[in-house]
Design an enzyme around this catalytic site. Structure first.
Site, short mmCIF file in Angstrom:
data_model
loop_
_atom_site.label_atom_id
_atom_site.label_comp_id
_atom_site.label_asym_id
_atom_site.label_seq_id
_atom_site.Cartn_x
_atom_site.Cartn_y
_atom_site.Cartn_z
N HIS A 55 0.93 -1.21 -0.07
CA HIS A 55 -0.06 0.02 -0.21
C HIS A 55 0.99 1.20 0.10
CE1 HIS A 55 -3.49 2.35 1.20
NE2 HIS A 55 -2.99 3.09 1.72
N GLU A 56 1.70 1.44 1.00
CA GLU A 56 2.77 2.51 0.96
C GLU A 56 3.53 2.74 -0.15
OE1 GLU A 56 1.98 4.62 3.15
OE2 GLU A 56 0.59 3.51 4.45
#
Length: 698
Positions: A490-491
């Site tokens: 996600h990051e």
């Protein structure tokens, strides 16, 4: 001025074979796994790596020469102030030779390069001297920004260009960015009469203060008299002579009674905290009305993908209707799980969901997170990300030794993002490991935004990714749970949004776009993290190199998809409550009464009397009226996944299209235009809702 989530087995085997021809991060000799430089860097305890910088001059934090020590922040502030004065003179000069938007963007970039970097340092640096100096820099730049936001002369210059055109030929991108600058101006009340402008400043300062106080209260433990708890529960929680402190919800505890006690105590209404929330909501509403908006939600949503609160409610209500029966199926399954594991009653309560969902997922997967972690070393995951990005975009993550004094902690790693033909696109600093004093949150920080320079070169972006993963030690590398792997992906979705963007202006670079669109690339990466074909390229035992068995990979992906409807329904409830709180005022009810009403209507688990969940929800501060963004971004990401990557998650054609149509533009093009270009269809409410419903069936 600056802006402070099944295919054939034959295919899976072929996919791994194809990846192996591109890069071989794994080799086996007597069942011992070896690593590429990237994998080695992230799987090795930092103290074990040789420090070869002893004979090199300090390059300064982030390679900024002024930051060879903390006093450099004052030099940076002074430089920013001097540059700002020059740019303000240029913006208001009759003989200006550059586009007004170019001057404004350079002004924004000058401030952001100090403010964004200082904002990160003040929350992440372990040295108090750096923290204090960075805090001073944030205050100084904020004051300068406030001064600029009330500068009548530069506002007049910008307004004249927007109304009558510039002295230099402009295009659609120039005009959009100029309008975004003007919107920022008017959000600050510059167009108001003097008395109203003073009122705006007063309200804005109160909102910032109340937000800080509310966030502090969200983390505060609840203290109750020991005598209020049954004797068998009095010593479960932290105690002193007379009182018991409950510091969380104990969501994973095996005892139904202890989870219930923690829930009731931790969420017991705190009168002061609820007063702060009500004052915050009231002041936000008054500020919005002052600058011409019907509600705070109308102000917050202007220019987003949703654009209006009415569109948000149409989306959320449409989702609620279709989601209800599927969520009920999830909760009926949970009731059976609870009864089969000795639950005290058949009902599912708010304190039951996380515990029994975890049990059910582990039973499907056959292995718990701890058993799976050896197959997901951080170094292996980083190699998997690099191979995925190479396939999709032609870029690699390359470990880059940092200069002396460049890092704020020895366990931080520097990566260069390198394109196969374009060269280095930018740098990612990975601050991924737990350490004392570090904030417990996963997030992405922009240190320097990308922009086109007058010289024709490009100012490469610099970002930091912050997570809280278990650090490696001399015995083993950092081993991740499946949830940690998903967070990592996600990051990196945020980071690649910044790296692959090539915007003309830094004001709209990368993640500097509407909130409900900024999460699309990061949420899309979660779909890759949950695809067994992608996982099979790097899910290997850190010590033996043994692949995670294919049947367990499939079960893991299946387990992660469980309870998608009930999880989504909870986010739906949060989103609707957020809209209600930031809608028409006065509310007509207390925040708790409104909470109970919304929960009973939109969530399958009813409100629990004498609790005040809203007093712990810090997202009301950072995501006021925008919490729906999680669901809308997921709907868009789901549609992109289904249409473009589901058949082949390694498709260079689709990866290149995603970069060109979405990532490269940042906020420089309206998000609905970007989504339509990517999907070749309009992102209507019905289509977005259906995408989320389809997710619950996979």
């Amino acid at each position: 001025m600056y802006q402070t989530r099944m295919f054939s087995r034959k295919f899976a085997k072929n996919a791994f074979k194809r990846w192996g021809s591109l890069s071989r991060p794994w080799s086996w000799s007597r069942n011992v796994s070896t690593w590429s430089p990237l994998g080695t860097a992230f799987n090795t305890k930092p103290e074990q790596r040789l420090n070869l910088s002893f004979d090199r001059e300090c390059v300064g934090l982030f390679g900024i020469p002024q930051l060879k020590d903390y006093t450099g922040f004052y030099l940076l502030q002074e430089g920013a102030c001097n540059a700002t004065e020059e740019l303000v003179r240029e913006a208001t000069a009759r003989g200006r030779t550059r586009k007004i938007v170019e001057v404004f963007d350079q002004l924004s970039d000058t401030l952001c390069q100090v403010a964004d970097m200082a904002d990160f340092v003040r929350v992440a640096h372990p040295d108090d001297q750096y923290v204090n100096a960075a805090e001073d820099a944030c205050v100084s730049i904020s004051a300068l920004v406030e001064k600029l936001n009330t500068n009548i002369d530069i506002h007049r210059s910008l307004k004249h260009v927007i109304t009558h055109g510039d002295i230099v030929e402009t295009d659609a991108i120039d005009k959009r960015v100029a309008e975004l600058f003007m919107f920022d101006f008017e959000q600050s009340g510059i167009h108001l009469a003097e008395d109203k402008r003073r009122r705006f400043v007063e309200l804005n300062e109160r909102i910032l203060m109340l937000g800080t106080q509310f966030m502090q209260g969200c983390q505060k433990p609840t203290t109750v008299s020991r005598n209020m708890l049954p004797k068998h529960l009095q010593y479960v929680f932290h105690t002193d002579k007379h009182d018991v402190q409950v510091q969380g919800l104990f969501s994973d505890h095996h005892s139904d009674l202890i989870r219930e006690a923690a829930y009731m105590a931790y969420l017991h209404p705190d009168q002061r905290q609820m007063e702060i929330l009500e004052l915050l909501l009231t002041d936000r509403h008054q500020l919005a009305r002052l600058v011409g908006f019907e509600t705070y939600a109308h102000r917050a949503l202007n220019g987003t993908l949703a654009n209006t609160p009415e569109n948000v409610r149409q989306f959320l209500d449409g989702l609620a209707d279709k989601l209800q029966p599927k969520a009920e199926e999830d909760f009926e399954h949970l009731r059976k799980v609870k009864l089969s594991h000795g639950g005290t009653d058949r009902d599912i309560h708010p304190w039951d969901t996380a515990y029994y969902c975890g049990i059910s997922r582990n039973e499907v997967c056959e292995l718990g997170s701890i058993d799976l972690s050896p197959y997901f070393s951080l170094g292996g995951c980083m190699e998997g990300l690099s191979m995925l990005f190479r396939s999709l975009y032609g870029v690699s993550l390359e470990y880059t030794p940092a200069g002396y004094g460049e890092l704020w902690s020895p366990d931080v790693h520097k990566l260069s993002v390198t394109h196969e033909t374009e060269g280095i696109l930018g740098y990612i600093y990975c601050d991924l490991f737990e350490r004392g004093g570090k904030p417990h949150q996963d997030c992405h920080f922009t240190i320097r935004g990308g922009r086109q320079m007058e010289s024709g070169t490009y100012q490469n972006p610099v970002v930091v990714l912050m997570l809280n993963l278990p650090p490696p030690n001399r015995a083993k590398p950092s081993l991740l749970t499946p949830a940690m792997v998903e967070n990592l992906f996600h990051e990196f979705g945020h980071a690649m949004h910044s790296m692959l963007g090539r915007t003309r202006y830094q004001h709209v670079t990368g993640t500097r776009c509407p909130t409900d669109f900024a999460e699309v690339p990061s949420v899309l990466m979660e779909y890759f993290a949950n695809d067994y074909r992608v996982l099979s390229t790097f899910a290997r035992h850190w010590k033996t190199g043994e692949a995670l068995p294919e049947n367990l990979l499939n079960r893991l992906c299946q387990a992660k998809q469980m309870f998608a409807a009930s999880d989504m329904q909870l986010q739906l409830f949060y989103s609707i409550l957020d809209q209600e709180y930031h809608g028409k005022h006065p509310l007509g009810k207390t925040t708790t009464e409104l909470l109970a009403e919304v929960q009973n209507q939109y969530y399958s688990i009813p409100y629990v009397k004498d609790t005040a969940w809203q007093q712990r929800f810090g997202h009301f501060v950072g995501y006021g009226a925008k919490y729906y963004s999680y669901l809308m971004s997921r709907a868009v990401a789901s549609r992109i996944w289904q249409h473009c990557f589901k058949d082949d998650p390694f498709s260079r054609t689709m990866g290149q299209r995603f970069r060109e149509q979405v990532l490269s533009h940042g906020g420089g093009v309206s998000p609905d235009v970007l989504v339509e270009a990517m999907l070749s269809e309009q992102p209507t409410t019905d289509r977005l809702v259906q995408s989320l419903i389809d997710d619950t069936q996979n």
